[in-house]
Design a protein around this motif. Structure first.
Motif, PDB file in Angstrom:
ATOM      1  N   LEU A  98      10.314   4.505   1.496  1.00 40.14           N
ATOM      2  CA  LEU A  98       8.864   4.557   1.679  1.00 40.14           C
ATOM      3  C   LEU A  98       8.456   5.678   2.623  1.00 40.14           C
ATOM      4  O   LEU A  98       7.614   6.513   2.303  1.00 40.14           O
ATOM      5  N   THR A 228      -0.486  -1.909  -1.100  1.00 46.44           N
ATOM      6  CA  THR A 228      -1.560  -1.845  -0.128  1.00 46.44           C
ATOM      7  C   THR A 228      -1.447  -2.945   0.929  1.00 46.44           C
ATOM      8  O   THR A 228      -1.893  -2.780   2.062  1.00 46.44           O
ATOM      9  N   SER A 230       1.363  -3.904   2.118  1.00 48.64           N
ATOM     10  CA  SER A 230       2.669  -3.671   2.768  1.00 48.64           C
ATOM     11  C   SER A 230       3.656  -4.790   2.461  1.00 48.64           C
ATOM     12  O   SER A 230       4.370  -5.249   3.350  1.00 48.64           O
ATOM     13  N   THR A 235       8.205  -5.292   6.078  1.00 48.93           N
ATOM     14  CA  THR A 235       7.312  -4.912   7.174  1.00 48.93           C
ATOM     15  C   THR A 235       6.693  -6.137   7.825  1.00 48.93           C
ATOM     16  O   THR A 235       6.666  -6.281   9.048  1.00 48.93           O
ATOM     17  N   SER A 324       0.205   2.933   9.388  1.00 48.42           N
ATOM     18  CA  SER A 324       1.090   2.400   8.343  1.00 48.42           C
ATOM     19  C   SER A 324       2.505   2.934   8.483  1.00 48.42           C
ATOM     20  O   SER A 324       3.476   2.194   8.350  1.00 48.42           O
TER      21      SER A 324
HETATM   22  N1  TRP Z   1       0.152  -0.570   3.032  1.00 45.22           N
HETATM   23  C1  TRP Z   1       0.265   0.804   3.411  1.00 45.22           C
HETATM   24  C2  TRP Z   1      -0.790   1.590   2.683  1.00 45.22           C
HETATM   25  O1  TRP Z   1      -1.566   1.033   1.971  1.00 45.22           O
HETATM   26  C3  TRP Z   1       1.617   1.378   3.170  1.00 45.22           C
HETATM   27  C4  TRP Z   1       2.712   0.583   3.752  1.00 45.22           C
HETATM   28  C5  TRP Z   1       3.009   0.409   5.044  1.00 45.22           C
HETATM   29  C6  TRP Z   1       3.660  -0.142   3.061  1.00 45.22           C
HETATM   30  N2  TRP Z   1       4.104  -0.382   5.194  1.00 45.22           N
HETATM   31  C7  TRP Z   1       4.525  -0.735   3.984  1.00 45.22           C
HETATM   32  C8  TRP Z   1       3.820  -0.335   1.715  1.00 45.22           C
HETATM   33  C9  TRP Z   1       5.533  -1.559   3.569  1.00 45.22           C
HETATM   34  C10 TRP Z   1       4.847  -1.146   1.307  1.00 45.22           C
HETATM   35  C11 TRP Z   1       5.688  -1.761   2.213  1.00 45.22           C
HETATM   36  O2  TRP Z   1      -0.847   2.767   2.820  1.00 45.22           O
END
Ligand code: TRP
Length: 477
Positions: A98, A228, A230, A235, A324
């Motif tokens: 990621l 979106t 995460s 995480t 993020s």
């Molecule tokens: N959710 C974040 C975004 O929308 C990206 C992100 C951060 C993410 N941590 C993550 C996506 C873990 C997947 C897994 O930009």
């Protein structure tokens, strides 16, 4: 040394919301929406956020708060099985994948922000004159590499500060700033000519279109919902592992999902009016990673005070992206700290060093076996890893934790939420893994060759087989 924890109640919510709100909302969401027919996509997406996203989020929270470890330690200790610990390493790998592509996009944003900010005092931003050409010049290669390193360095700096002084403090500043700036931009965008048309494209609810497109948009809508929020990378397990009080997880999860959706919808309210005001039809313009940059940058060029608007806009995106990316870096860092006793300082150095290389490859973007690396990592690879990752967490919650998951869900929750614990466990342990497995099959195009219902059947049978296997292996259940 005692494990770190969040300092305040708001700390956890803001950090988790900061993780959720990111490039996924501002860069990916408007374009996936446009690509899939606007309002029809929006409806399906919102449904999935509610029915899959929120229960999935709670699954990760329950594992994290109960396990009080990185995904590796949490899955291993809660199950007493080294195999689950091994599966935890999968999340560390996902996190590296990621951040490898995310910090490249973060680098582009930093560059556009810098170029716009310089434009406030000097010459107009260079991308105003030839947006497509400019983006083509900076998207890959040495330029992209340099800005990827810069973005990664900023991310590392925050994670380096630790849970309280780095992540919590950082997101407490970044999240409110993002919200205020976006609301301001959305209000202003509503005064542009073309706003009415944009709202019609984006917000008009039309049942016939939804029904006609339902199955086509299911896959992209699910992928977008996981990304979106995460989910699927551990995480939220990691962030929940720093909670040391009995706060209501269902409440927190709902607040985070609502905040995240709000920002996505707001981003659409900024992006679509700007595009329509220039006569750009988002359904026609070729989507893809560069679309936001080329389309919007072109729009800014034609606005009065465009440099100022551009600076504000890219400033918001930088902050959202940073809050993020730190949550991605934190996964491998917490793994090294928990499992190998590394100091935070050393863990950050090791992980950052690795991402200098893996992200560097994404920035250079060579073509290997006929596939461009960046697009592969940012698209199919991440989609697949996240979907499989979340499905596994939910199987774990439903079939390994079982009753413990219910009591963890209830701990600190109000009566109303506590009453939802059992339906939640059934949904999370049975329905959602089957749904996610089905999505995985559509990612590989299986539905196109087998047909829709046979694919559903395969998902159900494979899901059942997996559960049966889990139950016969006594070391696991
Ligand atoms: N959710 C974040 C975004 O929308 C990206 C992100 C951060 C993410 N941590 C993550 C996506 C873990 C997947 C897994 O930009």
């Amino acid at each position: 040394m005692a494990r770190e924890t969040w300092a305040t109640r708001a700390g956890f919510i803001l950090a988790a919301a900061g993780s959720a709100v990111g490039l996924g909302n501002i860069w990916r969401f408007p374009w996936v929406t446009a690509e899939n027919g606007g309002s029809a996509f929006l409806v399906v997406y919102l449904g999935i956020v509610l029915l899959v996203g929120v229960p999935g989020l709670l699954g990760e929270f329950v594992v994290g708060r109960r396990g009080k470890k990185s995904p590796v330690g949490a899955l291993r200790d809660l199950s007493g099985s080294r195999l689950w610990g091994l599966w935890g390493v999968f999340y560390v790998v996902t996190a590296i994948a990621l951040i490898s592509f995310y910090s490249v996009v973060g680098g582009w944003i930093l560059r556009y922000f810098g170029e716009s900010a310089l434009g406030l005092v000097g010459a107009r931003p260079a991308y105003f004159a030839a947006p497509g050409q400019y983006f083509g010049g900076v998207a890959a290669g040495i330029d992209a590499l340099a800005f990827h390193l810069l973005f990664l360095g900023l991310t590392a700096l925050v994670v380096f500060g630790g849970v309280r002084r780095g992540i919590e403090l950082g997101t407490k500043v970044m999240m409110p700033a993002v919200l205020v700036l976006l609301v301001g931009l959305a209000v202003w965008a509503g005064t542009r000519p073309g706003a009415a048309e944009a709202y019609a494209f984006y917000l008009r609810f039309d049942l016939a279109t939804v029904r006609a497109n339902f199955f086509d948009v299911l896959g992209p809508a699910a992928g977008q919902a996981l990304f979106t929020l995460s989910l699927g990378a551990g995480t939220m397990i990691t962030y929940a592992s720093y909670i040391d009080e009995d706060r209501s997880l269902p409440f927190d999860g709902t607040v985070i999902a609502v905040l995240n959706t709000l920002v996505g919808v707001l981003a659409g309210l900024v992006v679509f009016p700007l595009l329509f005001s220039l006569g750009v039809d988002p359904a026609q313009t070729a989507p893809g990673p560069g679309a936001l940059f080329v389309g919007l940058a072109g729009a800014f060029a034609q606005l009065p005070a465009g440099t100022l608007v551009a600076t504000a806009f890219f400033g918001v995106v930088v902050l959202a992206a940073l809050s993020s990316s730190i949550s991605m870096l934190e996964i491998p860092v917490s793994f090294l700290v928990d499992e190998y006793g590394l100091t935070r300082r050393r863990a950050v150095a090791v992980v950052t060093g690795a991402v200098v290389v893996t992200g560097g490859i994404c920035a250079i973007n060579p073509t290997i076996w006929g596939t461009a690396v960046f697009g592969f990592v940012a698209g199919p690879l991440v989609d697949t890893l996240l979907t499989a990752g979340l499905a596994a967490v939910l199987v774990f919650v439903g079939w390994v934790m079982g009753r413990d998951a219910v009591s963890e869900f209830r701990s600190g929750a109000g009566d109303l939420a506590a009453g939802l614990a059992t339906p939640w466990l059934l949904g999370a342990g049975v329905a959602l893994p089957v749904f996610l497995f089905f999505t995985l099959l559509t990612n590989f195009g299986v539905d196109a060759s087998l047909g829709f219902w046979p694919t559903v059947a395969v998902a159900v049978v494979a899901g059942g087989a997996a559960f049966a296997g889990l139950r016969t292996d006594r070391s696991l259940v």
